[in-house]
Structures are given as C-alpha cells and as structure tokens.
Design a protein around this motif. Structure first.
Motif, short mmCIF file in Angstrom:
data_model
loop_
_atom_site.label_atom_id
_atom_site.label_comp_id
_atom_site.label_asym_id
_atom_site.label_seq_id
_atom_site.Cartn_x
_atom_site.Cartn_y
_atom_site.Cartn_z
N LEU A 93 46.42 -0.84 -34.24
CA LEU A 93 45.15 -0.35 -34.76
C LEU A 93 44.19 0.02 -33.64
CD1 LEU A 93 44.46 -2.87 -37.68
CD2 LEU A 93 44.94 -0.44 -37.91
N CYS A 94 44.21 -0.76 -32.57
CA CYS A 94 43.27 -0.54 -31.46
C CYS A 94 43.77 0.48 -30.44
CB CYS A 94 42.97 -1.87 -30.77
SG CYS A 94 42.11 -3.02 -31.84
N SER A 95 45.01 0.95 -30.57
CA SER A 95 45.54 1.92 -29.62
C SER A 95 44.83 3.26 -29.75
CB SER A 95 47.04 2.10 -29.82
OG SER A 95 47.30 2.64 -31.10
N ASP A 96 44.34 3.58 -30.94
CA ASP A 96 43.59 4.82 -31.15
C ASP A 96 42.11 4.51 -30.94
OD1 ASP A 96 42.65 7.29 -31.83
OD2 ASP A 96 43.24 7.18 -33.94
N HIS A 97 41.56 4.92 -29.82
CA HIS A 97 40.19 4.58 -29.47
C HIS A 97 39.16 5.37 -30.28
CE1 HIS A 97 41.37 1.86 -26.32
NE2 HIS A 97 42.21 2.78 -25.86
#
Length: 158
Positions: A93-97
């Motif tokens: 989820l956090c890989s896409d900033h």
C-alpha cells in the motif's frame, strides 16, 4: 467518609432528532399556552446530549475506509494470492507514494493498528496466517471481497 460522585450516563442522539424534538416542544408549548419559564421549572433536567456527526456531512463521496478496501483488493490482484501478511500488505500500500497510505500516520506510513481500525467497520479482521517459515497476522482476500461487495452491492473484479 468518602462518597463517590456519580455522573449520569450520556445519551447519544443524532442532531436531526434533537431539532425535531425542539420543534415539537415549541409547538406543544404554544398549544398549551404555557410559558417557557414554567415548562423549564416543572420538567426535570434532561441528561446531557452528545451530538453525532452525520454520515452525509463528509466532504468526499468515498471515505478513507472505502478507498482502502479498493486499494487492498488491487494489492491482492497484483500479488495473485489469497492471503497476505499485514506487513506485506502495508508495504504494498505504501509503495505508491501518490496514495495517502504512505503518509497516513503523521507523515509516516500507515500502521497495522490503523489498517485494522479502518477495515473493522466493514467486517474485515486480521487472522492468524500459517506459513512454513512461521506464523503471522494477515488478511484473506475473500473477506475483503465480501466487504467490498456489500459496500457496492455488485460484483467486484476478480
């Protein structure tokens, strides 16, 4: 002797029902030709009221929980699996900033507790997952899909 001070329990009512009650009370007072001061002296003091925000007051059409459900389904589709560890799900989820999950926690990535808190109202809970390398907490794809179907009322993409 020490006596304990007890507080009356607080009633929780929607704001719209308070407005309806106030309007009805005003009509009743006009009909009976009783002044407001007499009514307040005769009646007991009601318990304090805590107002709830209405769901229709939100600024956007979708809440953060609804957006999270959609993003979690996309992660399951990308990973092509039926269960995901919580830490792997958060990492994806956090890989896409460009999404809010990388800065959800005061500029840091969303925590496992926050993730669970956002998914809980939709009936999605974490489970113990068993892997050969060890056990971990995580989520099942079928639980997220069921919640999304209930939310949208239609079939979701596989």
């Amino acid at each position: 002797m020490i006596t304990s001070l007890t507080r009356k329990p607080m009633r929780v009512v929607p704001y719209s029902s308070v407005l309806k009650y106030a309007a009805q009370s005003a009509k009743d007072a006009d009909k009976s030709n009783v002044t407001a001061s007499t009514v307040s002296n005769v009646s007991k003091k009601p318990a304090p009221v805590k107002f709830l925000k209405s769901a229709s007051v939100s600024n956007s059409n979708t809440s953060s929980g609804q957006r999270l459900l959609k993003q979690v389904l996309k992660v399951f589709k990308q990973q092509q699996c039926d269960k995901l560890k919580t830490r792997d799900l958060i990492a994806s989820l956090c890989s896409d900033h460009s999404k809010q999950w990388s800065t959800y926690n005061k500029g840091k990535e969303i925590t496992a507790r926050q993730l669970g808190g956002l998914l809980k109202p939709y009936g999605v809970a974490s489970h113990d997952l068993y892997y050969p390398e060890g056990n971990a907490k995580g989520y099942f794809r079928k639980d997220v899909r069921k919640a999304y179907k209930r939310l949208k009322g239609k079939e979701t993409p596989e």
